[in-house]
Design a protein around this motif. Structure first.
Motif, short mmCIF file in Angstrom:
data_model
loop_
_atom_site.label_atom_id
_atom_site.label_comp_id
_atom_site.label_asym_id
_atom_site.label_seq_id
_atom_site.Cartn_x
_atom_site.Cartn_y
_atom_site.Cartn_z
N LEU A 37 0.82 -1.21 0.00
CA LEU A 37 0.00 0.00 0.00
C LEU A 37 0.85 1.26 0.00
O LEU A 37 0.51 2.25 -0.65
CB LEU A 37 -0.93 0.00 1.22
CG LEU A 37 -2.10 -0.99 1.18
CD1 LEU A 37 -2.76 -1.11 2.54
CD2 LEU A 37 -3.13 -0.55 0.12
N VAL A 38 1.97 1.23 0.72
CA VAL A 38 2.82 2.42 0.85
C VAL A 38 3.79 2.55 -0.32
O VAL A 38 3.95 3.62 -0.91
CB VAL A 38 3.59 2.39 2.19
CG1 VAL A 38 4.58 3.56 2.27
CG2 VAL A 38 2.61 2.42 3.36
N LYS A 39 4.46 1.45 -0.68
CA LYS A 39 5.53 1.49 -1.68
C LYS A 39 5.08 1.07 -3.08
O LYS A 39 5.78 1.34 -4.06
CB LYS A 39 6.69 0.57 -1.26
CG LYS A 39 7.30 0.90 0.10
CD LYS A 39 8.15 2.15 0.03
CE LYS A 39 8.90 2.37 1.34
NZ LYS A 39 9.73 3.58 1.31
N GLY A 40 3.95 0.35 -3.15
CA GLY A 40 3.48 -0.11 -4.45
C GLY A 40 4.25 -1.28 -5.03
O GLY A 40 4.16 -1.56 -6.21
N LYS A 41 5.01 -1.98 -4.21
CA LYS A 41 5.74 -3.17 -4.68
C LYS A 41 5.84 -4.18 -3.55
O LYS A 41 5.74 -3.84 -2.37
CB LYS A 41 7.14 -2.79 -5.19
CG LYS A 41 7.99 -2.02 -4.22
CD LYS A 41 9.29 -1.56 -4.90
CE LYS A 41 10.15 -0.75 -3.94
NZ LYS A 41 11.37 -0.25 -4.59
N PRO A 42 6.05 -5.48 -3.90
CA PRO A 42 6.04 -6.53 -2.88
C PRO A 42 7.22 -6.43 -1.91
O PRO A 42 8.30 -5.93 -2.26
CB PRO A 42 6.14 -7.83 -3.70
CG PRO A 42 5.81 -7.45 -5.09
CD PRO A 42 6.21 -6.02 -5.25
N LEU A 43 6.99 -6.91 -0.68
CA LEU A 43 8.04 -7.02 0.33
C LEU A 43 8.36 -8.50 0.51
O LEU A 43 7.48 -9.33 0.64
CB LEU A 43 7.55 -6.43 1.66
CG LEU A 43 8.42 -6.69 2.90
CD1 LEU A 43 9.73 -5.90 2.80
CD2 LEU A 43 7.66 -6.30 4.18
N ARG A 44 9.64 -8.83 0.50
CA ARG A 44 10.04 -10.21 0.79
C ARG A 44 10.56 -10.25 2.22
O ARG A 44 11.61 -9.69 2.52
CB ARG A 44 11.15 -10.67 -0.20
CG ARG A 44 10.74 -10.65 -1.65
CD ARG A 44 9.48 -11.44 -1.94
NE ARG A 44 9.61 -12.83 -1.56
CZ ARG A 44 10.10 -13.77 -2.35
NH1 ARG A 44 10.53 -13.47 -3.56
NH2 ARG A 44 10.16 -15.03 -1.94
#
Length: 793
Positions: free
Chosen positions: A785-792
């Motif tokens: 939601l904040v960065k617009g990309k997945p977190l691993r």
């Protein structure tokens, strides 16, 4: 005569020629791709012992171009196997085969003499009645056809595709004085209905419509930057989405196009015009120096921008040295960002007196004037000019739509203050009391033309939902969706929540639609005309409830979503989904239960929930499994485990199709589903499909689903555990994989057990709720939601 184009020949295998051949292949038209015969061998050819007489050498140019199609980004081919429809040849051995082609497209170097020599050869070998066209970006179409036969002239015209042909919608069609009017009508309809293009008829003038105005606007921007002492980065920060232009703005666009190509296009107009116009098309010296240094943009690794490590540097036009990228900051920019709608943002910007306003007015106002001055010279109507700029350059509003948005009277008064001369026809329009170039009445669009407003003629297949609703109203509406009467007994369920994300409002409207359509309509289309079809569930809402430990609330929503999808699947009427653009997560889950999917060529469909630490929760696992299962012939070689493996792999890797064709390959679409050539015709095509299905419609019968069970679950986990032990996935990735595998396997039942859909939905719901309570999944959701990309993690 009834005309068909079943085979084409493309002469010239450069980026543009091969791109046109690829676009033809994408829509199922085979082509012969021809180029010159090489006069020397490469080192590789010599090493293989080949000679200049070998076919592999003689076809090298075309063969190489076809090979490059697989490596280019963005991909010219919508599916790799489409390349089989392109046959390589050469301009000596294969000229006689031009007689096989219904359409011959010339895409050779931009040199009139070369083109005329090519057409001299084409005339010797073409069949009577075949269409011949040039893809020139600005050379006179009339001049090319001099000396050719009557039949050749009747069947010749310009067809200017924009690069890349697969993605850019504009096709400028340029007739000569000899072009058969019936052929012109055919090519316009063929361009729209078969090629999927937005076709505008242009006049045979330098650079036609879009490149004439687009190049002018870009050069005015460069010249104003130099005159007013702005930086490259400052200009790009305000000439992109802020004013309804692509993210590439001005200088990033030039980097993508290539400085050498841009200078060539500009020179084409410079050589053919006079006076003040000629001065604008005189390319600034620093750009010529950049070209001479080979700093051409993306293709050479540096241009107006250069990547230095992880940082992007911009060029200083005065020194030709690179410096830290800059951004323009001004009060009007902040004001514009607070405004709703592009028209209000534009007014907040260009009528302000700060640095942003002064820059934007100085580059927009000459372009608006120039477009008005060219009306009648480059096209007969302003609608064609507006469409050309939107379809060819990605502008959200064309020049005359922009003028309407900022106020024609107000802009004209400010132009006069600046000492500019307003074109006489615009003055006459204002003096006669007409204040806008366009006006809407009862959902119909009218355009000002020769002293009055005329109805804008549009292809009946291009349904504009915004105007349709003004004309016909809606059946019912809430904050997230509307139910619309499309006519002929067909209803449309339209999403219009932010990003078309699915929440309770959309679920409620789905349930209402099922009730209403079952009583009063033949069938239902699910579609919209937003930026994307649907990016999934309302992630922010789900995360907020999860962080507040409202698991019961989440379960209720998930269960209602599952039930709504089952109601669509087993309704008494046909349901056709019409996806386009991003169709992710819940968006895909809305489409999968439909009787039929009518997709756009650019449909990017996938179940991507693992990217936010979850698995699909609206029935997507089950429906994709059924698509895979139903696609395989049942017999002695049928492998149920293979079905489970493919579904697990597709969802676990969050595979997203790169086209409608690939969505079919990935089984998000079945072989029976359709792909509309023209995305603007999607709603129309879906409606026609509903009407066809409704003639003999019988609701699907519920059947049990065979699953791989406990032993299959163990097989599914083998690959994930191997990746975990090799360090490719984390502890949390493995936890998600286990949940997903359990759902797809059908839980702890014997291999081959047949279970009902409700059982599979229950497993899916339990796994979804379990994962949503995991802190690491919530971290992934927050990061997305904040960065617009997945977190691993």
């Amino acid at each position: 005569m009834v005309r068909h184009i079943q085979k084409a020949a493309v002469i010239g295998s450069g980026v543009m020629g091969s791109g046109i051949a690829a676009h033809l292949a994408n829509i199922g038209i085979p082509s012969l791709l021809l180029d010159i015969v090489p006069n020397s061998l490469t080192e590789q050819e010599q090493a293989k012992g080949l000679t200049l007489n070998d076919r592999a050498v003689r076809n090298r140019m075309s063969e190489s171009a076809i090979s490059k199609l697989f490596k280019q980004k963005p991909a010219p081919l919508s599916a790799k196997d489409h390349a089989m429809l392109i046959e390589a040849g050469n301009l000596e051995d294969d000229l006689s085969r031009l007689s096989e082609a219904d359409w011959i497209i010339e895409v050779v170097v931009e040199n009139l003499d070369v083109k005329k020599k090519v057409f001299e050869q084409v005339e010797k070998h073409r069949k009577a009645g075949s269409v011949i066209s040039s893809n020139t970006s600005g050379i006179s179409i009339e001049a090319m056809v001099e000396g050719r036969s009557e039949d050749f002239k009747k069947h010749f015209l310009g067809t200017h595709f924009f690069n890349p042909p697969r993605y850019l919608k504009l096709l400028e069609v340029i007739p000569t004085q000899h072009t058969d009017p019936d052929l012109l009508t055919f090519m316009k309809e063929f361009g729209e209905n078969v090629l999927g293009k937005g076709v505008v008829l242009a006049k045979d003038t330098p650079n036609f419509i879009a490149n004439r105005i687009g190049t002018y606007g870009l050069l005015v921007t460069v010249q104003e930057m130099l005159k007013r002492n702005y930086t490259v980065g400052e200009v790009d920060s305000v000439t992109g989405p802020l004013i309804g232009r692509p993210k590439s703005a001005t200088f990033r666009t030039l980097d993508v196009v290539g400085l050498d190509t841009f200078i060539h296009v500009a020179k084409n107009v410079y050589d053919q015009v006079d006076g003040e116009e000629k001065a604008v098309f005189d390319v600034p010296e620093f750009m010529l120096q950049m070209r001479d240094k080979g700093w051409l943009g993306s293709k050479s690794g540096q241009g107006f921008f250069r990547k230095d490590g992880k940082q992007i540097a911009e060029i200083n036009p005065s020194t030709l040295e690179y410096q830290e990228r800059s951004k323009l900051r001004a009060p009007s920019i902040d004001m514009a960002k607070q405004e709703k709608g592009l028209a209000n943002k534009m007014k907040a910007l260009i009528y302000s007196k700060d640095r942003a306003g002064e820059l934007l007015w100085s580059i927009l106002s000459p372009t608006l004037l120039y477009s008005a001055q060219l009306h009648g010279e480059i096209a007969d109507d302003i609608t064609s000019i507006d469409k050309a700029m939107k379809w060819g350059f990605g502008w959200e509003m064309g020049p005359f739509e922009t003028w309407d948005a900022i106020g024609v009277e107000r802009a004209a008064a400010k132009l006069k203050e600046d000492g500019a001369t307003i074109p006489a026809w615009v003055e006459q329009m204002l003096e006669s009391g007409h204040k806008t170039f366009y006006k809407e009445e009862d959902g119909d669009l009218y355009v000002y033309h020769n002293g009055t407003y005329q109805l804008v003629e549009e292809n009946e297949k291009s349904i504009n939902l915004k105007r349709w609703k003004k004309k016909n109203g809606v059946i019912k509406k809430n904050t997230g969706a509307s139910l619309i009467d499309l006519g002929d007994g067909v209803a449309l369920l339209e999403f219009h929540s932010p990003s078309n994300a699915i929440g309770m409002d959309i679920i409620q409207m789905v349930n209402f639609a099922v009730e209403e359509v079952s009583k009063n309509y033949k069938g239902l289309v699910i579609g919209n005309q937003g930026k994307n079809f649907c990016v999934g569930a309302n992630l922010a809402m789900i995360l907020m409830e999860a962080q507040d430990d409202n698991v019961f609330e989440i379960e209720m929503v998930v269960k209602q979503f599952q039930q709504a999808m089952m109601r669509l699947k087993y309704s008494s009427f046909p349901v056709v989904a019409a996806p386009f653009g991003m169709t992710l997560g819940g968006g895909a889950e809305v489409c999968l239960p439909a009787d039929y999917i009518q997709a756009s060529p650019e449909t990017y469909m996938g179940l991507v929930e693992v990217g936010v630490g979850l698995i699909p929760g609206g029935g997507g696992n089950k429906e994709l499994y059924l698509n895979f299962y139903n696609s395989l012939p049942k017999g002695v070689d049928f492998d149920l485990q293979k079905v489970a493996n493919k579904v697990f792999e597709t969802i676990a890797m969050a595979k997203v199709s790169t086209s409608g064709a690939e969505a079919r390959d990935n089984h998000f679409l079945t072989q029976a589903d359709g792909i509309s050539a023209n995305g603007d015709h999607l709603i129309y095509d879906a409606k026609q499909t509903v009407l066809h299905l409704a003639e003999n419609y019988a609701a699907p019968i519920k059947r049990k689903v065979p699953v791989v069970g406990e032993t299959g679950y163990a097989t599914l986990l083998l690959g994930a555990q191997s990746m975990y032990h090799s360090g490719f996935i984390s502890d949390h990735d493995l936890k998600i994989a286990k949940k997903l595998a359990y759902v797809i396997a059908g839980g702890k039942v014997p291999f081959g057990t047949e279970v009902d859909e409700e059982y599979l939905l229950k497993l899916e719901r339990e796994a979804f709720l379990s994962l949503i309570q995991e802190p690491k999944s919530q971290m992934r959701m927050q990061h997305m939601l904040v960065k617009g990309k997945p977190l691993r993690n």
